[in-house]
Design an enzyme around this catalytic site. Structure first.
Site, PDB file in Angstrom:
ATOM      1  N   SER A  35      -7.710  -5.891  -5.226  1.00 34.91           N
ATOM      2  CA  SER A  35      -6.314  -6.294  -5.120  1.00 34.91           C
ATOM      3  C   SER A  35      -6.077  -7.606  -5.890  1.00 34.91           C
ATOM      4  O   SER A  35      -6.342  -7.670  -7.088  1.00 34.91           O
ATOM      5  CB  SER A  35      -5.924  -6.400  -3.645  1.00 34.91           C
ATOM      6  OG  SER A  35      -4.525  -6.448  -3.475  1.00 34.91           O
ATOM      7  N   ASP A  72      -1.598   4.410  -2.473  1.00 30.41           N
ATOM      8  CA  ASP A  72      -1.500   2.960  -2.277  1.00 30.41           C
ATOM      9  C   ASP A  72      -0.030   2.547  -2.157  1.00 30.41           C
ATOM     10  O   ASP A  72       0.747   2.730  -3.085  1.00 30.41           O
ATOM     11  CB  ASP A  72      -2.161   2.237  -3.456  1.00 30.41           C
ATOM     12  CG  ASP A  72      -2.424   0.768  -3.178  1.00 30.41           C
ATOM     13  OD1 ASP A  72      -1.593   0.133  -2.498  1.00 30.41           O
ATOM     14  OD2 ASP A  72      -3.449   0.249  -3.652  1.00 30.41           O
ATOM     15  N   HIS A  75      -4.518   1.554   0.286  1.00 33.21           N
ATOM     16  CA  HIS A  75      -4.972   0.303  -0.342  1.00 33.21           C
ATOM     17  C   HIS A  75      -6.279  -0.110   0.319  1.00 33.21           C
ATOM     18  O   HIS A  75      -6.303  -0.951   1.215  1.00 33.21           O
ATOM     19  CB  HIS A  75      -3.893  -0.760  -0.149  1.00 33.21           C
ATOM     20  CG  HIS A  75      -4.079  -1.990  -0.984  1.00 33.21           C
ATOM     21  ND1 HIS A  75      -4.001  -1.978  -2.363  1.00 33.21           N
ATOM     22  CD2 HIS A  75      -4.335  -3.285  -0.638  1.00 33.21           C
ATOM     23  CE1 HIS A  75      -4.181  -3.195  -2.822  1.00 33.21           C
ATOM     24  NE2 HIS A  75      -4.391  -4.002  -1.799  1.00 33.21           N
TER      25      HIS A  75
END
Length: 225
Positions: A120, A174, A205
């Site tokens: 991320s 996601d 995610h």
């Protein structure tokens, strides 16, 4: 240099490590977040490796009502396709990654045996720092993320890492960083000539076991190169 280094968690897969993986966590997490992943790897497939998991600095994050948490840069909006980016925070975090690379050099591990990795926000910094790093790295691994400051890459990318292997992976479901937006980053990098491997998985995610297996395969390949 030591005083400015980020605090880290370290895991060694063998004595006298010859390689290193610097792995950056996501927003609001810390360096402990991906510790368990190392246990999932077959250590016999990797050279003696030091896995380094830094703790990001704490800063106010705009999309979270200014709440202070560990973050590599501020996020002003959830609209990834049309939003301002935190240039100062991104560059400051990249400089902190450079300091960690320099420490590995001082401990006897050259740049070409170091992988920059991240999830991320951490993956965004791994891409930003890795493609601008002035010495060839072993690889860059970017999970559930995107290329930050993409419009500046062509003018700032360092020739030393124009052929660095890149592994990008993303969840098809996601809801934090849209899959299509991440794929656009991958396509941009591939069009620029970077040797990129792209994987997508039926997940949110996060990480999944098939992804961990693919990460292990990729690490075994680039760390042995």
């Amino acid at each position: 240099m030591t005083e400015s280094l980020l605090p880290t968690v370290e895991i060694l897969t063998g004595p006298a490590p010859t390689h290193a993986v610097i792995w950056l966590h996501g927003l609001g997490a810390d360096g402990h977040d991906f510790e368990p992943v190392v246990d999932e790897f077959d250590a016999d497939r990797l050279p003696p490796t030091r896995f380094i998991f830094p703790h990001a600095p704490k800063r106010a994050v705009t999309i979270n009502a200014g709440y202070v948490m560990r973050a590599w840069f501020d996020i002003y909006s959830r609209d990834y396709g049309n939003r301002a980016e935190d240039v100062e925070g991104t560059e400051a975090s990249a400089a902190q990654v450079e300091a960690l690379i320099a420490r590995e050099n001082a401990r006897g591990i050259p740049d070409e045996r170091i992988v920059l990795a991240g999830f991320s926000q951490g993956g965004a910094i791994a891409l930003h720092a890795g493609l601008r790093h002035p010495h060839r790295l072993a690889g860059v691994m970017a999970l559930s993320t995107f290329l930050p400051l993409a419009e500046r890459l062509a003018g700032e990318a360092h020739p030393a890492n124009r052929d660095v292997p890149i592994f990008m992976a993303h969840g098809q479901g996601d809801s934090v960083i849209p899959h299509d937006f991440a794929r656009q980053s991958a396509e941009l990098l591939a069009a620029a000539g970077y040797p990129l491997e792209w994987r997508s998985y039926p997940m949110e995610h996060s990480l999944c076991l098939p992804e961990v297996r693919d990460i292990e395969d990729w690490l075994a390949k680039v760390l042995a190169a």
